[in-house]
Write an enzyme that holds these catalytic residues in place. Structure first.
Site, short mmCIF file in Angstrom:
data_model
loop_
_atom_site.label_atom_id
_atom_site.label_comp_id
_atom_site.label_asym_id
_atom_site.label_seq_id
_atom_site.Cartn_x
_atom_site.Cartn_y
_atom_site.Cartn_z
N SER A 181 0.82 -1.20 0.00
CA SER A 181 0.00 0.00 0.00
C SER A 181 0.86 1.26 0.00
O SER A 181 1.69 1.45 -0.89
CB SER A 181 -0.96 -0.04 1.19
OG SER A 181 -1.97 0.94 1.07
N ASP A 214 -5.58 -3.55 -2.59
CA ASP A 214 -4.51 -3.34 -1.62
C ASP A 214 -4.00 -4.66 -1.03
O ASP A 214 -4.77 -5.47 -0.53
CB ASP A 214 -5.08 -2.46 -0.50
CG ASP A 214 -4.05 -1.88 0.43
OD1 ASP A 214 -3.10 -2.61 0.79
OD2 ASP A 214 -4.19 -0.71 0.80
#
Length: 313
Positions: free
Chosen positions: A43, A181
């Site tokens: 991320s 993510d």
């Protein structure tokens, strides 16, 4: 000895590891990409990894760690734009993603343009999850099938946090993939990075791994609140539990695996918000204060770490 850097996910809280990395670069007068043989990120940690390893065209990193600190300060509001209408229409992210992806994509385009993953200055490992094929996908800069993946696409994929942004739909190895993510399964990629380093360097007998957190979540979830939650009530808290729990488990595992060759730099969030999208001026200032607190508390550890990195180089 081979050196590995692992950077957790955490949205705007990526400011914390960016501050630590800026301190390391200042101490060593050497870019992070030259200090580590492998950099892994999830991320916001993946975005940092990409920024640290992007070639300026002359064989040196285009961005210093301090420049990436500035990125969070200057562009946080563009990535997480506050909109009353968006909040109402998405019911706080329950019926639609909380934020439009255009702001994030514009910043990623600005920073990475059309640079391919294969042109990175050191090996990169970025985590994401393929929701169509229902399996993790590790984007690896040294793998031929990932060489042409654009850095900005890789950054978009690893940071597509569910409920915050819609999934990324990007080309990987000749096919479009729907990716979210990597924090949904591995918010701290340290264990995977270590395993990958062992595979890349089978003859190497010693590894040192530095793991950077984005702030320890300490806001309690009270039983009297959670006991009556259904699916809607659990969405955001469950995501934070997954992200935080995975990071704690990885920290324990790496400490047992590497002992003195493992460095974990993490801090509790005593004044800053643990929300990934709190980009208010006050919270940015609080995150910087938390970062300074971490640096002060970790002086001895940073001294030892920087000495070992300097000896290696």
């Amino acid at each position: 000895m081979k050196t590995i850097l692992s950077i957790d996910g955490g949205g705007i809280r990526g400011l914390l590891p960016a501050l630590v990395l800026a301190q390391i670069e200042a101490r060593l007068n050497c870019p992070i990409a030259k200090c580590f043989d492998l950099i892994a990120g999830t991320s916001t940690g993946g975005i940092l990894a990409l920024g640290l390893a992007k070639d300026d065209g002359q064989g040196v990193p285009q961005y210093s760690a301090q420049a990436l600190v500035d990125m969070y300060e200057q562009h946080g509001k563009e990535i997480f734009p506050r909109s009353l209408w968006r909040g109402v229409s998405s019911v706080g992210g329950l019926l639609d993603e909380a934020y439009p992806h255009k702001g994030l994509e514009l910043i990623l385009k600005q920073y990475f343009n059309d640079e391919p993953l294969g042109a990175s200055l050191t090996r990169l490992l970025l985590t994401t999850y393929d929701i169509h094929n229902r399996k993790p996908l590790f984007l690896k800069s040294w793998r031929l099938e990932h060489h042409t993946v654009l850095m900005r696409h890789a950054a978009r994929a690893t940071s597509a946090a569910p409920t915050y942004f819609e999934p990324a739909h990007i080309p990987v190895d000749g096919a479009k993939r729907a990716l979210v993510d990597g924090g949904v399964f591995i918010n701290s990629p340290s264990v995977s990075a270590y395993a990958e380093a062992q595979r890349i360097y089978p003859e190497e007998s010693e590894f040192m791994l530095v793991s950077l957190g984005t702030g320890e979540l300490n806001r309690p979830i009270e039983l009297h609140d959670a006991k009556d939650w259904g699916k809607a009530g659990w969405v955001a808290p469950l995501l934070s539990c997954i992200f935080d729990g995975v990071a704690d488990a990885a920290d324990y595992q790496m400490d047992k695996l590497l002992g003195d060759n493992y460095y974990r730099l993490q801090t509790t969030l005593d004044i800053a918000s643990d929300d990934m999208d709190d980009v208010t001026n006050g919270n940015i200032a609080n995150l910087k204060s938390e970062g300074n607190k971490l640096l002060e508390a970790s002086t001895a550890e940073l001294d030892a770490l920087c000495q070992r990195l300097a000896d290696k180089n």
